[in-house]
Design a protein around this motif. Sequence first.
Motif, PDB file in Angstrom:
ATOM      1  N   SER A 153       0.803  -1.239   0.000  1.00  0.00           N
ATOM      2  CA  SER A 153       0.000   0.000   0.000  1.00  0.00           C
ATOM      3  C   SER A 153       0.830   1.280   0.000  1.00  0.00           C
ATOM      4  O   SER A 153       0.292   2.368   0.212  1.00  0.00           O
ATOM      5  N   LEU A 192      -7.168  -1.625  -2.078  1.00  0.00           N
ATOM      6  CA  LEU A 192      -6.336  -0.729  -1.271  1.00  0.00           C
ATOM      7  C   LEU A 192      -6.282   0.679  -1.827  1.00  0.00           C
ATOM      8  O   LEU A 192      -6.264   1.664  -1.073  1.00  0.00           O
ATOM      9  N   ARG A 194      -5.748   3.351   4.587  1.00  0.00           N
ATOM     10  CA  ARG A 194      -4.551   2.576   4.265  1.00  0.00           C
ATOM     11  C   ARG A 194      -3.555   2.607   5.419  1.00  0.00           C
ATOM     12  O   ARG A 194      -2.902   1.601   5.726  1.00  0.00           O
TER      13      ARG A 194
END
Length: 211
Positions: free
Chosen positions: A50, A66, A74
């Motif tokens: 991420s 994500l 995140r």
Amino acid sequence: MELLRAENLSHSFDYPLFENLNLTLKTQDCIAIEGSSGCGKSTLLHILSSLLQPNKGDVFYKNKNLYHLNENERLKIRRYDFGIIFQTHYLFKGFSALENIELASVLSHQKLDEKILEKLGIDKLLNQKIGKLSGGQQQRVSIARVLCKKPKIIFADEATGNLDFDNAKNVIELLISYVKENEAALFFVTHDHNLAKFCDQIYTLKSNGIC
């Protein structure tokens, strides 16, 4: 159970790294990624964890995309569910080894696991300042910091690069043991095929994906 899924990932900087890459991580999976220098191994790890949005494609964690989440969402996943071991330690130099490890545990609301410290051979170094430790000792502190937060996925980017083979073997065995015991998963980027062989699956990253 599926934890992470990458679909049709493509990324490039000044030159293309990989295209149409697909990958799935399930609980108890230990996957090693090999490839030549500059092929995009670390970039792929950053995308999956991420930290870097791909040029194309999607990454799903527990069926959540994500890169459709906002940064706070995140950040929460990185804090509680992902454990990232970088090539550079990113330790607080003015803190002791114990303070560095405790900080991650406090932020993720986890209790410090003394057995992990013993297995990494750093239980006698806890009161020393980070600046007084060798590169290998600092690396083991950074690994302990990640494991003590009890992540669901460990992303390890050349996590054993500063260690001799015996210590590196001990680390990879500890990471794999953690994964099997905690229904977690390991994504292990390495240039050392002898260490990669400890994982369940080995993939080689190429421009047309992984094989």
